[in-house]
Enzyme design. Structure first.
Site, PDB file in Angstrom:
ATOM      1  N   ARG A  90      10.132  -5.691   2.893  1.00 52.85           N
ATOM      2  CA  ARG A  90       8.747  -6.208   2.890  1.00 52.85           C
ATOM      3  C   ARG A  90       7.949  -5.510   4.003  1.00 52.85           C
ATOM      4  O   ARG A  90       8.015  -5.890   5.191  1.00 52.85           O
ATOM      5  CB  ARG A  90       8.747  -7.709   3.114  1.00 52.85           C
ATOM      6  CG  ARG A  90       7.335  -8.303   3.139  1.00 52.85           C
ATOM      7  CD  ARG A  90       6.630  -8.206   1.822  1.00 52.85           C
ATOM      8  NE  ARG A  90       7.273  -9.045   0.809  1.00 52.85           N
ATOM      9  CZ  ARG A  90       6.941  -9.020  -0.472  1.00 52.85           C
ATOM     10  NH1 ARG A  90       6.031  -8.170  -0.885  1.00 52.85           N
ATOM     11  NH2 ARG A  90       7.549  -9.807  -1.339  1.00 52.85           N
TER      12      ARG A  90
ATOM     13  N   GLU B   6      -2.958   0.706  -1.436  1.00 51.55           N
ATOM     14  CA  GLU B   6      -1.854   1.346  -2.156  1.00 51.55           C
ATOM     15  C   GLU B   6      -2.344   2.535  -2.981  1.00 51.55           C
ATOM     16  O   GLU B   6      -3.335   2.416  -3.721  1.00 51.55           O
ATOM     17  CB  GLU B   6      -1.187   0.321  -3.067  1.00 51.55           C
ATOM     18  CG  GLU B   6      -0.703  -0.916  -2.323  1.00 51.55           C
ATOM     19  CD  GLU B   6      -0.437  -2.089  -3.236  1.00 51.55           C
ATOM     20  OE1 GLU B   6       0.004  -1.864  -4.396  1.00 51.55           O
ATOM     21  OE2 GLU B   6      -0.668  -3.237  -2.812  1.00 51.55           O
TER      22      GLU B   6
ATOM     23  N   ARG C 245      12.592   1.508  -5.471  1.00 54.15           N
ATOM     24  CA  ARG C 245      12.543   1.009  -4.084  1.00 54.15           C
ATOM     25  C   ARG C 245      13.822   0.289  -3.657  1.00 54.15           C
ATOM     26  O   ARG C 245      14.024   0.031  -2.475  1.00 54.15           O
ATOM     27  CB  ARG C 245      11.325   0.117  -3.874  1.00 54.15           C
ATOM     28  CG  ARG C 245      11.354  -1.196  -4.637  1.00 54.15           C
ATOM     29  CD  ARG C 245      10.133  -2.057  -4.291  1.00 54.15           C
ATOM     30  NE  ARG C 245      10.126  -3.298  -5.070  1.00 54.15           N
ATOM     31  CZ  ARG C 245       9.307  -4.312  -4.834  1.00 54.15           C
ATOM     32  NH1 ARG C 245       8.406  -4.239  -3.849  1.00 54.15           N
ATOM     33  NH2 ARG C 245       9.348  -5.406  -5.570  1.00 54.15           N
TER      34      ARG C 245
ATOM     35  N   ASP D  62      -6.365  -9.194  -4.621  1.00 55.28           N
ATOM     36  CA  ASP D  62      -5.346  -8.416  -5.327  1.00 55.28           C
ATOM     37  C   ASP D  62      -6.076  -7.646  -6.419  1.00 55.28           C
ATOM     38  O   ASP D  62      -6.288  -8.149  -7.522  1.00 55.28           O
ATOM     39  CB  ASP D  62      -4.288  -9.341  -5.930  1.00 55.28           C
ATOM     40  CG  ASP D  62      -3.057  -8.575  -6.398  1.00 55.28           C
ATOM     41  OD1 ASP D  62      -2.036  -9.238  -6.696  1.00 55.28           O
ATOM     42  OD2 ASP D  62      -3.125  -7.327  -6.462  1.00 55.28           O
TER      43      ASP D  62
ATOM     44  N   HIS E 273       3.212   1.839  -2.025  1.00 58.14           N
ATOM     45  CA  HIS E 273       2.671   0.484  -1.815  1.00 58.14           C
ATOM     46  C   HIS E 273       2.550   0.177  -0.309  1.00 58.14           C
ATOM     47  O   HIS E 273       3.226  -0.705   0.211  1.00 58.14           O
ATOM     48  CB  HIS E 273       3.649  -0.477  -2.497  1.00 58.14           C
ATOM     49  CG  HIS E 273       3.180  -1.879  -2.682  1.00 58.14           C
ATOM     50  ND1 HIS E 273       2.869  -2.721  -1.633  1.00 58.14           N
ATOM     51  CD2 HIS E 273       2.997  -2.627  -3.795  1.00 58.14           C
ATOM     52  CE1 HIS E 273       2.518  -3.908  -2.104  1.00 58.14           C
ATOM     53  NE2 HIS E 273       2.569  -3.876  -3.395  1.00 58.14           N
TER      54      HIS E 273
HETATM   55  O1  TA6 Z   1       0.324  -4.489  -5.172  1.00 61.60           O
HETATM   56  C1  TA6 Z   1      -0.017  -5.843  -5.208  1.00 61.60           C
HETATM   57  C2  TA6 Z   1       1.123  -6.595  -5.875  1.00 61.60           C
HETATM   58  O2  TA6 Z   1       1.287  -6.202  -7.210  1.00 61.60           O
HETATM   59  C3  TA6 Z   1       0.823  -8.089  -5.737  1.00 61.60           C
HETATM   60  O3  TA6 Z   1       0.470  -8.663  -6.960  1.00 61.60           O
HETATM   61  C4  TA6 Z   1       2.135  -8.648  -5.163  1.00 61.60           C
HETATM   62  O4  TA6 Z   1       3.000  -9.042  -6.196  1.00 61.60           O
HETATM   63  C5  TA6 Z   1       2.633  -7.443  -4.382  1.00 61.60           C
HETATM   64  O5  TA6 Z   1       2.358  -6.337  -5.208  1.00 61.60           O
HETATM   65  C6  TA6 Z   1       4.057  -7.521  -3.886  1.00 61.60           C
HETATM   66  O6  TA6 Z   1       4.950  -7.449  -4.935  1.00 61.60           O
HETATM   67  P1  TA6 Z   1       6.525  -7.636  -4.562  1.00 61.60           P
HETATM   68  O7  TA6 Z   1       7.265  -7.439  -5.854  1.00 61.60           O
HETATM   69  O8  TA6 Z   1       6.846  -6.583  -3.540  1.00 61.60           O
HETATM   70  O9  TA6 Z   1       6.628  -9.017  -3.978  1.00 61.60           O
END
Ligand code: TA6
Length: 286
Positions: A60, A259, A86, A200, A156
């Protein structure tokens, strides 16, 4: 250039320090860049204090590589969110000191029986990270099969900010975006992006450089890109942060995602034998 090897949880950590910056990455776990700090500066990337560092879970923070699909799998919700790259086991191919004094790190991931179970195509994925006053990450998809395939993808990137309610993001003015927290309605960005609730958004058809202005850290972070037709901006805010086990309840205040993506309608088709690259360059404004 100094190269150190360490462990974080179950994962091998590589720490590169050169004349320009310090970078920490997990080369074999998603080719995941976790930290980047130009010499004498605060870390530009954000990493949750609640992140997992386990072989089968995403980290994260930093720069997760989302590939070969962005978001939930379009047809099978049992498949991993944001694809499998990932959380896959990559190979560290090369660490090289360049004539400029920058450091280049190359990592790769090839199709395997495990990936074929998730995605029926042969591929080779290469990530090249160049560490200097700026950080550049280039992700190249090679289609090593004999059929074309379609991907969506994201670098991301999580950025470290002092207070998300005080920052603004320039570069997306007048761009249309899909508001994923308002029934995927298409809206138009009016002025810089600011934050006082969950955000988002998938900004479509934009090649623009984004500039994160952070008055409390007295800095601007510039995110430029190539091979990317869309940009996602995300802050989970209070409720979503509380629902994520690997995200501290108050941590939303200190981060923002900008991103570099090809998401939704910006999917890319790669012909047999062809390649496609997407790259992001991260810099502090001088
Ligand atoms: O990029 C934004 C997103 O798609 C959000 O909707 C949220 O889900 C984030 O990515 C994180 O996703 P993850 O699967 O890493 O928890």
């Amino acid at each position: 250039m100094e190269v150190k090897h360490a462990m974080e949880g179950e994962l091998k950590l590589l720490i590169i320090e050169n004349d320009f910056a310090k970078c920490a990455l997990f080369p074999e776990h998603g080719a995941h860049v976790a930290e980047f700090a130009p010499t004498g500066k605060e870390n530009i990337l954000w990493l949750s204090e609640s992140s997992c560092f386990e072989g089968d879970k995403p980290i994260r923070g930093g720069i997760p590589i989302c590939w070969p699909w962005f978001g939930a799998h379009p047809a099978d919700s049992d498949k991993p969110s944001h694809g499998f790259a990932r959380i896959a086991k990559w190979t560290l191919d090369e660490i090289e000191e360049l004539d400029s004094g920058d450091t280049s790190v190359v990592m790769s991931l090839s199709g395997s029986p495990a990936s074929l179970e998730l995605w029926p195509h042969q591929f080779k994925l290469t990530s090249r990270v160049v560490i200097g006053e700026t950080l550049t990450l280039e992700l190249t998809t090679h289609n090593t099969g004999d059929e074309p395939f379609e991907i969506t993808e994201a670098l991301h990137t999580y950025f470290n900010v002092a207070d998300v309610t005080k920052i603004s993001i320039a570069g997306l003015e007048k761009k249309n975006y899909i508001d994923t927290i308002d029934d995927n309605k298409t809206k138009t960005q009016n002025g810089p992006v600011t934050f006082n609730s969950e955000v988002d958004r998938v900004y479509c058809d934009t090649q623009a450089e984004c500039v994160i202005s952070d008055p409390n850290m007295n800095r601007e972070i510039r995110v430029s890109k190539k091979g990317s037709a869309s940009t996602v901006v995300w802050n989970p805010w209070i409720a979503k942060s509380a629902r994520m086990a690997d995200f501290g309840d108050e941590e939303y205040k200190g981060m923002v995602c900008v991103e570099t993506t090809n998401a939704l309608n910006d999917a890319r088709t790669v012909a047999p034998g062809a390649s496609h690259s997407i790259s992001a360059k991260i810099a502090l404004s001088t």
